[in-house]
Design a protein around this motif. Structure first.
Motif, PDB file in Angstrom:
ATOM      1  N   HIS A 184      44.388  35.661  51.755  1.00  0.00           N
ATOM      2  CA  HIS A 184      44.314  37.155  52.134  1.00  0.00           C
ATOM      3  C   HIS A 184      43.383  37.143  53.075  1.00  0.00           C
ATOM      4  CE1 HIS A 184      46.186  38.243  48.269  1.00  0.00           C
ATOM      5  NE2 HIS A 184      45.575  37.449  47.743  1.00  0.00           N
ATOM      6  N   GLN A 185      43.773  37.990  54.140  1.00  0.00           N
ATOM      7  CA  GLN A 185      43.096  38.363  55.409  1.00  0.00           C
ATOM      8  C   GLN A 185      42.039  39.621  55.208  1.00  0.00           C
ATOM      9  OE1 GLN A 185      43.072  36.049  58.293  1.00  0.00           O
ATOM     10  NE2 GLN A 185      43.888  34.825  56.525  1.00  0.00           N
ATOM     11  N   ARG A 186      42.626  40.439  54.494  1.00  0.00           N
ATOM     12  CA  ARG A 186      41.906  41.759  54.267  1.00  0.00           C
ATOM     13  C   ARG A 186      41.601  41.930  52.846  1.00  0.00           C
ATOM     14  NH1 ARG A 186      43.486  47.328  53.111  1.00  0.00           N
ATOM     15  NH2 ARG A 186      42.431  48.833  54.527  1.00  0.00           N
ATOM     16  N   PRO A 241      49.675  46.133  52.289  1.00  0.00           N
ATOM     17  CA  PRO A 241      50.442  44.768  51.728  1.00  0.00           C
ATOM     18  C   PRO A 241      49.639  43.475  51.930  1.00  0.00           C
ATOM     19  CG  PRO A 241      52.007  46.236  53.081  1.00  0.00           C
ATOM     20  CD  PRO A 241      50.567  46.731  53.237  1.00  0.00           C
ATOM     21  N   ASP A 242      49.617  42.865  50.918  1.00  0.00           N
ATOM     22  CA  ASP A 242      48.731  41.448  50.812  1.00  0.00           C
ATOM     23  C   ASP A 242      47.399  41.759  50.932  1.00  0.00           C
ATOM     24  OD1 ASP A 242      51.221  40.034  50.559  1.00  0.00           O
ATOM     25  OD2 ASP A 242      51.611  39.797  52.741  1.00  0.00           O
ATOM     26  N   SER A 243      46.877  42.768  50.560  1.00  0.00           N
ATOM     27  CA  SER A 243      45.417  42.990  50.571  1.00  0.00           C
ATOM     28  C   SER A 243      45.002  42.237  49.184  1.00  0.00           C
ATOM     29  CB  SER A 243      45.192  44.322  50.703  1.00  0.00           C
ATOM     30  OG  SER A 243      45.451  45.096  51.560  1.00  0.00           O
ATOM     31  N   ALA A 244      43.569  42.029  49.238  1.00  0.00           N
ATOM     32  CA  ALA A 244      42.818  41.649  47.923  1.00  0.00           C
ATOM     33  C   ALA A 244      41.617  42.695  47.687  1.00  0.00           C
ATOM     34  CB  ALA A 244      42.604  40.250  48.181  1.00  0.00           C
ATOM     35  N   ILE A 245      41.264  42.650  46.473  1.00  0.00           N
ATOM     36  CA  ILE A 245      40.206  43.552  46.344  1.00  0.00           C
ATOM     37  C   ILE A 245      39.010  42.676  45.383  1.00  0.00           C
ATOM     38  CG2 ILE A 245      39.547  45.674  45.229  1.00  0.00           C
ATOM     39  CD1 ILE A 245      42.378  46.590  45.010  1.00  0.00           C
ATOM     40  N   PHE A 246      37.742  42.461  45.683  1.00  0.00           N
ATOM     41  CA  PHE A 246      36.904  42.298  44.993  1.00  0.00           C
ATOM     42  C   PHE A 246      35.857  43.390  44.423  1.00  0.00           C
ATOM     43  CE2 PHE A 246      32.214  40.872  45.392  1.00  0.00           C
ATOM     44  CZ  PHE A 246      32.087  40.182  44.071  1.00  0.00           C
ATOM     45  N   VAL A 247      35.935  43.407  43.076  1.00  0.00           N
ATOM     46  CA  VAL A 247      35.390  44.524  42.400  1.00  0.00           C
ATOM     47  C   VAL A 247      34.224  44.020  41.853  1.00  0.00           C
ATOM     48  CG1 VAL A 247      35.705  46.241  40.630  1.00  0.00           C
ATOM     49  CG2 VAL A 247      37.917  45.307  41.858  1.00  0.00           C
ATOM     50  N   GLY A 248      33.248  44.956  42.042  1.00  0.00           N
ATOM     51  CA  GLY A 248      31.796  44.719  41.435  1.00  0.00           C
ATOM     52  C   GLY A 248      31.645  44.178  40.103  1.00  0.00           C
ATOM     53  N   ASN A 249      32.184  44.710  39.057  1.00  0.00           N
ATOM     54  CA  ASN A 249      32.236  44.223  37.710  1.00  0.00           C
ATOM     55  C   ASN A 249      33.565  44.461  37.204  1.00  0.00           C
ATOM     56  OD1 ASN A 249      32.408  46.876  37.080  1.00  0.00           O
ATOM     57  ND2 ASN A 249      30.642  46.924  35.520  1.00  0.00           N
ATOM     58  N   ARG A 330      42.375  33.472  36.687  1.00  0.00           N
ATOM     59  CA  ARG A 330      43.324  33.790  35.787  1.00  0.00           C
ATOM     60  C   ARG A 330      44.463  34.217  36.567  1.00  0.00           C
ATOM     61  NH1 ARG A 330      38.758  36.043  32.733  1.00  0.00           N
ATOM     62  NH2 ARG A 330      38.360  34.646  31.069  1.00  0.00           N
ATOM     63  N   GLN A 331      45.442  35.371  36.180  1.00  0.00           N
ATOM     64  CA  GLN A 331      46.521  35.636  36.717  1.00  0.00           C
ATOM     65  C   GLN A 331      46.795  37.046  37.431  1.00  0.00           C
ATOM     66  OE1 GLN A 331      46.502  34.809  33.084  1.00  0.00           O
ATOM     67  NE2 GLN A 331      47.094  32.892  34.090  1.00  0.00           N
ATOM     68  N   SER A 332      45.234  37.599  38.044  1.00  0.00           N
ATOM     69  CA  SER A 332      45.246  38.663  38.782  1.00  0.00           C
ATOM     70  C   SER A 332      45.063  38.151  40.391  1.00  0.00           C
ATOM     71  CB  SER A 332      43.913  39.626  38.278  1.00  0.00           C
ATOM     72  OG  SER A 332      42.875  38.706  38.576  1.00  0.00           O
ATOM     73  N   THR A 333      45.181  36.923  40.669  1.00  0.00           N
ATOM     74  CA  THR A 333      45.164  36.685  41.944  1.00  0.00           C
ATOM     75  C   THR A 333      46.102  35.609  42.396  1.00  0.00           C
ATOM     76  OG1 THR A 333      43.430  34.922  41.513  1.00  0.00           O
ATOM     77  CG2 THR A 333      42.465  36.889  42.267  1.00  0.00           C
ATOM     78  N   ARG A 334      46.622  35.811  43.447  1.00  0.00           N
ATOM     79  CA  ARG A 334      47.894  34.941  43.712  1.00  0.00           C
ATOM     80  C   ARG A 334      47.758  34.917  45.174  1.00  0.00           C
ATOM     81  NH1 ARG A 334      53.864  36.507  41.958  1.00  0.00           N
ATOM     82  NH2 ARG A 334      53.022  35.998  39.960  1.00  0.00           N
ATOM     83  N   ALA A 335      48.484  33.792  45.922  1.00  0.00           N
ATOM     84  CA  ALA A 335      48.755  33.936  47.501  1.00  0.00           C
ATOM     85  C   ALA A 335      49.564  34.866  47.775  1.00  0.00           C
ATOM     86  CB  ALA A 335      49.302  32.711  47.831  1.00  0.00           C
ATOM     87  N   PRO A 336      49.226  35.485  48.943  1.00  0.00           N
ATOM     88  CA  PRO A 336      50.271  36.626  49.644  1.00  0.00           C
ATOM     89  C   PRO A 336      51.661  36.080  49.925  1.00  0.00           C
ATOM     90  CG  PRO A 336      48.076  36.412  50.887  1.00  0.00           C
ATOM     91  CD  PRO A 336      48.241  35.379  50.022  1.00  0.00           C
ATOM     92  N   GLY A 337      52.770  36.870  49.153  1.00  0.00           N
ATOM     93  CA  GLY A 337      53.886  36.529  49.338  1.00  0.00           C
ATOM     94  C   GLY A 337      54.619  35.735  48.303  1.00  0.00           C
ATOM     95  N   ALA A 338      53.815  35.083  47.532  1.00  0.00           N
ATOM     96  CA  ALA A 338      54.040  33.878  46.656  1.00  0.00           C
ATOM     97  C   ALA A 338      54.919  34.995  45.193  1.00  0.00           C
ATOM     98  CB  ALA A 338      52.884  33.418  46.001  1.00  0.00           C
ATOM     99  N   GLU A 339      55.929  34.337  44.887  1.00  0.00           N
ATOM    100  CA  GLU A 339      56.654  34.869  43.764  1.00  0.00           C
ATOM    101  C   GLU A 339      56.670  33.881  42.687  1.00  0.00           C
ATOM    102  OE1 GLU A 339      57.583  37.989  43.705  1.00  0.00           O
ATOM    103  OE2 GLU A 339      57.119  38.633  45.575  1.00  0.00           O
TER     104      GLU A 339
END
Length: 339
Positions: A184-186, A241-249, A330-339
């Protein structure tokens, strides 16, 4: 040099080294507390006799006036982190045969904090423990001239022998590192309240990890630790598209996941999400949440250890390294574009 060493009065750490135990174990033996094995107790007592150790007169004088009661000042919130720390501190205090007088403080201003502290002093507590979610509370207490020790659980920028914490900064960097290594770049950030020291440290870790990887930082959005605020932010978040989010809690993460689902944005296929805390529900969300685990039990025990040292051997108090965190994938993260 040897004469100087030989003439120095032994302290609790000398006893601990000779007996091969922690200084907390020595304190438990001195106070005849439970949960010390007979063989360990005998070893400590032998070391005490060999070194002719006795607690400092000032500490011993304080012990004779002790009520074995600790004042605990908690924030007026029901957030998972502070309530977990308070619970585990109570467990540790009970094991050490101390009572805890708990007061919830809704006010972060100096006058409100002073009123709470003065109420505890009237009850002749031996020490005060603060669970800090607003840096103004810590600053207000530091401004008071108190005759008893104050131990704070706070992600304070300034270290102190009487401040303990979990390493929010490195935990945040680990979360962002995980997302960056997935590709993830963004990487966006939904931060906690601006006056909360934990939120400040997590945001600092997010910025520094992005900077170390030469990734651009989009200005964070702020919530109030609640799922409702996460939902509000997630409903308007500019997710490319292909963003990621780091949430504080994790609770804000629950709101973010709900908002993204309503918008038709899939997690993790379209966007990865990482939380912080590892609340009990985190592994049962859909998808199960990748998050940063904090050891609140260890923090509660460390606070109590600090109290015992501050009350009984204040001259031996030292700074502690913040407790580590652990990334739970766990399952909420994945490499961009991976299926």
């Amino acid at each position: 040099m040897s004469e100087e060493k030989g003439s120095r009065t032994a302290n609790i750490f000398d006893v601990a080294r000779l007996a091969g135990v922690s200084h907390q174990t020595v304190s438990r033996v001195l106070n005849d507390l439970p949960n010390v094995r007979p063989a360990t107790r005998a070893r400590v007592e032998q070391a005490i006799a060999q070194l002719r150790y006795s607690p400092s007169p000032a500490a011993r004088a304080l012990v004779t006036r002790r009520t074995r009661t600790i004042g605990l000042v908690t924030p007026g919130v029901s957030d998972y982190g502070p309530t977990s720390v308070a619970m585990h501190f109570n467990f540790a205090a009970r094991a050490a045969r101390y009572n805890v007088e708990t007061v919830s403080s809704l006010d972060a201003d100096a006058a409100g904090v002073r009123e709470v502290v003065e109420g505890l002093l009237r009850q002749r507590v031996d020490a005060i423990v603060l669970i800090v979610v607003d840096i103004a509370v810590l600053e207000a207490v530091r401004g008071l001239d108190l005759s008893i020790p104050v131990v704070a659980a706070a992600s304070a920028p300034r270290r102190s022998p009487l401040i303990v914490s979990i390493d929010q900064y490195r935990g945040a960097r680990a979360a962002v590192r995980h997302l960056a290594e997935l590709g993830h770049q963004r990487i966006l950030h939904v931060a906690g309240p601006q006056r909360a020291p934990d939120a400040t440290e997590r945001m600092r870790g997010w910025r520094d990890e992005l900077a170390a990887r030469r990734l651009a930082a989009v200005e964070p959005e702020y919530g109030d630790w609640s799922a409702a605020s996460g939902y509000r932010v997630g409903s308007a978040l500019d997710v490319e598209p292909d963003s990621a989010i780091f949430v504080g809690n994790d609770h804000m993460s629950i709101g973010v996941l709900s908002a993204l689902r309503e918008r038709g944005i899939r997690v993790p296929e379209d966007v990865s999400v990482v939380g912080f805390d590892d609340v009990p529900e985190a592994g049962y969300l859909y998808p199960a949440l990748t998050t940063v685990r904090q050891d609140f039990a260890a923090l509660g025990e460390l606070i109590m250890q600090k109290v015992l040292i501050a009350v009984e051997e204040p001259e031996t108090a030292t700074e502690d390294t913040p407790l580590p965190t652990h990334l739970i994938v766990r399952q909420s993260t994945r490499a961009p574009g991976a299926e």
